[in-house]
Design a protein around this motif. Structure first.
Motif, short mmCIF file in Angstrom:
data_model
loop_
_atom_site.label_atom_id
_atom_site.label_comp_id
_atom_site.label_asym_id
_atom_site.label_seq_id
_atom_site.Cartn_x
_atom_site.Cartn_y
_atom_site.Cartn_z
N SER A 35 0.84 -1.19 0.00
CA SER A 35 0.00 0.00 0.00
C SER A 35 0.88 1.25 0.00
O SER A 35 2.10 1.17 0.00
CB SER A 35 -0.91 0.01 1.24
N ASP A 36 0.24 2.41 0.02
CA ASP A 36 0.96 3.68 0.04
C ASP A 36 1.07 4.27 1.44
O ASP A 36 1.48 5.42 1.59
CB ASP A 36 0.27 4.69 -0.88
N VAL A 37 0.67 3.52 2.47
CA VAL A 37 0.77 3.99 3.86
C VAL A 37 1.69 3.05 4.65
O VAL A 37 1.84 1.88 4.30
CB VAL A 37 -0.62 4.08 4.53
N ASN A 38 2.28 3.58 5.71
CA ASN A 38 3.14 2.78 6.57
C ASN A 38 2.30 1.97 7.56
O ASN A 38 1.28 2.45 8.05
CB ASN A 38 4.12 3.67 7.33
N PHE A 39 2.73 0.76 7.85
CA PHE A 39 2.10 -0.08 8.86
C PHE A 39 2.95 -0.04 10.12
O PHE A 39 4.17 -0.07 10.05
CB PHE A 39 2.01 -1.54 8.40
N THR A 40 2.31 0.01 11.27
CA THR A 40 3.00 -0.07 12.55
C THR A 40 2.33 -1.14 13.41
O THR A 40 1.15 -1.44 13.24
CB THR A 40 2.98 1.27 13.30
N GLY A 41 3.08 -1.71 14.32
CA GLY A 41 2.55 -2.69 15.25
C GLY A 41 1.97 -3.92 14.58
O GLY A 41 0.93 -4.43 14.99
N VAL A 42 2.62 -4.43 13.54
CA VAL A 42 2.11 -5.58 12.80
C VAL A 42 2.32 -6.85 13.61
O VAL A 42 3.44 -7.14 14.04
CB VAL A 42 2.79 -5.70 11.42
N ILE A 43 1.24 -7.59 13.82
CA ILE A 43 1.29 -8.87 14.54
C ILE A 43 0.60 -9.92 13.67
O ILE A 43 -0.49 -9.69 13.16
CB ILE A 43 0.59 -8.78 15.90
N VAL A 44 1.23 -11.08 13.52
CA VAL A 44 0.68 -12.18 12.74
C VAL A 44 0.52 -13.38 13.67
O VAL A 44 1.43 -13.71 14.43
CB VAL A 44 1.59 -12.56 11.55
N GLN A 45 -0.65 -14.02 13.59
CA GLN A 45 -0.89 -15.24 14.36
C GLN A 45 -1.09 -16.39 13.39
O GLN A 45 -1.96 -16.35 12.53
CB GLN A 45 -2.13 -15.10 15.24
N SER A 46 -0.27 -17.42 13.53
CA SER A 46 -0.40 -18.64 12.74
C SER A 46 -0.50 -19.79 13.73
O SER A 46 0.44 -20.05 14.47
CB SER A 46 0.79 -18.82 11.81
N GLY A 47 -1.63 -20.44 13.74
CA GLY A 47 -1.88 -21.44 14.77
C GLY A 47 -2.09 -20.74 16.10
O GLY A 47 -2.84 -19.77 16.18
N VAL A 49 0.46 -19.33 17.76
CA VAL A 49 1.66 -18.53 17.97
C VAL A 49 1.50 -17.16 17.32
O VAL A 49 1.14 -17.06 16.15
CB VAL A 49 2.90 -19.24 17.39
N GLU A 50 1.75 -16.11 18.11
CA GLU A 50 1.75 -14.75 17.60
C GLU A 50 3.17 -14.24 17.55
O GLU A 50 3.95 -14.47 18.47
CB GLU A 50 0.94 -13.82 18.51
N LYS A 51 3.51 -13.52 16.47
CA LYS A 51 4.84 -12.91 16.36
C LYS A 51 4.66 -11.47 15.90
O LYS A 51 3.85 -11.17 15.02
CB LYS A 51 5.71 -13.68 15.36
N ALA A 52 5.45 -10.59 16.50
CA ALA A 52 5.41 -9.17 16.15
C ALA A 52 6.40 -8.90 15.03
O ALA A 52 7.56 -9.29 15.09
CB ALA A 52 5.75 -8.34 17.37
N PHE A 53 5.91 -8.24 13.99
CA PHE A 53 6.75 -7.86 12.86
C PHE A 53 7.15 -6.40 12.92
O PHE A 53 7.90 -5.94 12.07
CB PHE A 53 6.02 -8.16 11.54
N GLY A 54 6.62 -5.64 13.87
CA GLY A 54 7.00 -4.24 14.03
C GLY A 54 6.41 -3.36 12.96
O GLY A 54 5.28 -3.56 12.51
N SER A 55 7.18 -2.39 12.51
CA SER A 55 6.73 -1.43 11.48
C SER A 55 7.21 -1.88 10.11
O SER A 55 8.32 -2.36 9.95
CB SER A 55 7.29 -0.05 11.78
N ILE A 56 6.33 -1.68 9.12
CA ILE A 56 6.67 -2.02 7.74
C ILE A 56 6.33 -0.80 6.89
O ILE A 56 5.18 -0.37 6.83
CB ILE A 56 5.89 -3.26 7.25
N LEU A 57 7.33 -0.23 6.27
CA LEU A 57 7.14 0.96 5.45
C LEU A 57 6.31 0.64 4.21
O LEU A 57 6.24 -0.51 3.77
CB LEU A 57 8.49 1.54 5.04
N ALA A 58 5.71 1.67 3.62
CA ALA A 58 4.92 1.52 2.40
C ALA A 58 5.77 0.92 1.29
O ALA A 58 6.94 1.24 1.15
CB ALA A 58 4.36 2.87 1.97
N ARG A 59 5.18 0.01 0.53
CA ARG A 59 5.82 -0.65 -0.61
C ARG A 59 7.10 -1.40 -0.22
O ARG A 59 8.07 -1.43 -0.98
CB ARG A 59 6.13 0.35 -1.71
#
Length: 94
Positions: A35-47, A49-59
């Motif tokens: 996307s064209d916006v920054n993501f912050t506080g990204v958390i993914v849960q698989s099964g 287990v949750e893991k924090a991915f932190g901030s991900i800049l646009a593109r």
């Protein structure tokens, strides 16, 4: 000299933990922000287990995180432009 050999041996043992036959255990997941916006506080849960991915800049993409399992549907929580967003499946079999 003995200390150097012992440290090298310890390093080799610790660096090989979690790897069998030259391959890591589990699977690796990363998040791509297309996307064209920054993501912050990204958390993914698989099964379970949750893991924090932190901030991900646009593109851009995150670093890989190791999970024991990867499912077709995973839950994701993040902040984009100050707004909380989530995507969580409510029916894994349908």
């Amino acid at each position: 000299m003995k200390i150097r050999i012992a440290l090298n041996l310890l390093f080799l043992i610790l660096s090989s933990c979690g790897i069998q036959d030259g391959r890591p255990n589990g699977v690796f997941i990363r998040v791509q922000n297309n996307s064209d916006v920054n993501f912050t506080g990204v958390i993914v849960q698989s099964g379970n287990v949750e893991k924090a991915f932190g901030s991900i800049l646009a593109r851009s993409k995150s670093d890989y995180k190791e999970f024991e399992y990867a499912f077709k549907y995973a839950a994701v929580w993040l902040q984009a432009e100050g707004q909380g967003l989530s995507m969580a499946p409510n029916d894994y079999t349908g």
